[in-house]
Scaffold this active site. Structure first.
Site, PDB file in Angstrom:
ATOM      1  CG  HIS A  46      -2.095  -0.934   1.062  1.00 35.47           C
ATOM      2  ND1 HIS A  46      -2.755  -1.486   2.131  1.00 35.47           N
ATOM      3  CD2 HIS A  46      -2.713  -1.426  -0.043  1.00 35.47           C
ATOM      4  CE1 HIS A  46      -3.732  -2.264   1.689  1.00 35.47           C
ATOM      5  NE2 HIS A  46      -3.717  -2.251   0.375  1.00 35.47           N
ATOM      6  CB  CYS A 104       4.067 -10.837   4.429  1.00 36.00           C
ATOM      7  SG  CYS A 104       5.061 -10.775   5.938  1.00 36.00           S
ATOM      8  CD  GLU A 134      -2.768  -9.352   7.419  1.00 32.26           C
ATOM      9  OE1 GLU A 134      -2.725 -10.031   8.468  1.00 32.26           O
ATOM     10  OE2 GLU A 134      -2.161  -8.276   7.277  1.00 32.26           O
ATOM     11  CB  CYS A 203       4.100  -8.870  11.683  1.00 31.18           C
ATOM     12  SG  CYS A 203       4.386  -7.188  11.141  1.00 31.18           S
ATOM     13  CB  SER A 231      -0.865   1.911   4.731  1.00 31.76           C
ATOM     14  OG  SER A 231       0.000   1.287   5.671  1.00 31.76           O
TER      15      SER A 231
END
Length: 331
Positions: A46, A104, A134, A203, A231
């Site tokens: 993003h 990822c 996601e 994460c 984002s």
């Protein structure tokens, strides 16, 4: 007239994480190996600066696979770092497309955790934001109805599962650590048998950037987060800065967006960048303030990151030029 003094607290870690670095590298390496065009389903990350830079190199961004012309189906298509539902690679195979998955590895880990919950007979509770790529990708790993999305503490309070004793949760990787903890606490209060994932879903990069911003924010007249409006991790950093004590915090994509009349006279500026924002834009913003203030930059570092994720096996022997590496690293 001399410029007013300004201290810029530059957060570390900031900017590109290992997953973003890997995703961008995959597109650049694919262009090197297979030539243009290389198709990318959705924004690879993003950030418009990154997307436009890849377009200039020969990448073509599409929303769905049916936009790829028949005559280009021998060219690779890259799936974004956010991950995709299982239906997308299945569709690619039906169309005889060659695809490279840039998901990822930490997002892939969440997918595996969700699938493990389901395999063990648990209904999956996903804490995340509706509509985020996601979240769409994670929910798409399991059959329809196998996942319930919870966005807020209020959602957790209202949630009525069919089997309260057989629940397992995972989270979107880019959430606010503090907000997510509150949602999990409410779910655990209501459902004591709720099973956690085997490892934290948020994460390391999200956590590290939030901790750095939280440490730097107290006393800041303004906190700038470099990042895109779509984002998730960048928007969370704005919230963290305000919550931690910054008088104001804003999200900025490029220096040209800065309204210095509105900013006025400030003495302390906090500065960080979301995980998909390149360092070149951070430097651009520092220079914009240096042109108007007697600015001193101080590093506000709370952690050092040295994670590295391997690219797809098909691309590992492709060499990048110095300029390619500078772009991949956001510089």
């Amino acid at each position: 007239m001399t410029n007013s003094p300004l201290t810029i607290l530059l957060c570390g870690p900031r900017g590109f994480c290992a997953g973003v670095d890997r995703a961008i590298q995959i597109v650049v390496l694919a262009l090197k190996r297979y030539g243009a065009p290389v198709y990318v389903r959705h924004e690879i990350v993003h950030n418009r600066y990154v997307v436009e830079g890849l377009e200039a190199k020969g990448a073509i961004f599409v929303e769905e696979l049916d936009e790829i012309p028949v005559e280009h189906r021998q060219q690779p298509v890259v799936f974004s770092a956010h991950g995709v539902p299982k239906s997308v690679p299945a569709d690619a195979e039906t169309r005889n497309l060659f695809y490279l998955d840039a998901t990822c590895p930490l997002v892939s880990k969440v997918h595996k955790q969700a699938m493990r919950h389901e395999r063990l007979g648990r209904h999956v509770v996903l804490i995340g934001h509706a509509g985020h790529p996601e979240v769409i990708g994670t929910m798409g790993q399991l059959p329809e109805g196998a996942v319930s999305l919870i966005e807020t503490v209020e959602d957790a309070e209202r949630y009525e599962p069919a089997d309260p004793d057989n629940l397992g949760f995972v989270t979107q990787t880019t959430l606010s650590v503090q907000d997510t903890a509150a949602v999990i606490a409410k779910l655990q209060e209501r459902f004591p048998n709720l099973t956690a994932p085997s490892a934290d879903s948020i994460c390391y990069a999200t956590t590290n950037r939030q901790e750095a911003v939280s440490a730097a924010a107290p006393g800041c007249d303004l906190f700038i987060i470099v990042g895109a409006p779509n984002s998730s991790n960048s928007r969370r950093l704005v919230e963290v800065a305000k919550r931690a004590g910054a008088k104001d915090a804003i999200l900025v994509q490029r220096a040209a967006e800065l309204d210095f009349d509105a900013i006025g006279e400030i003495r302390t500026l906090g500065l960080s960048a979301g995980a998909s924002a390149p360092e070149v834009v951070v430097n651009e913003i520092i220079e914009a303030f240096r042109a108007r203030f007697d600015a001193t930059v101080e590093l506000a570092e709370t952690a050092i990151e040295n994670e590295h994720f391997l690219v797809n096996r098909q691309l590992r022997d492709v060499e990048l030029t110095v300029d390619d590496m500078a772009f991949v690293n956001g510089r």
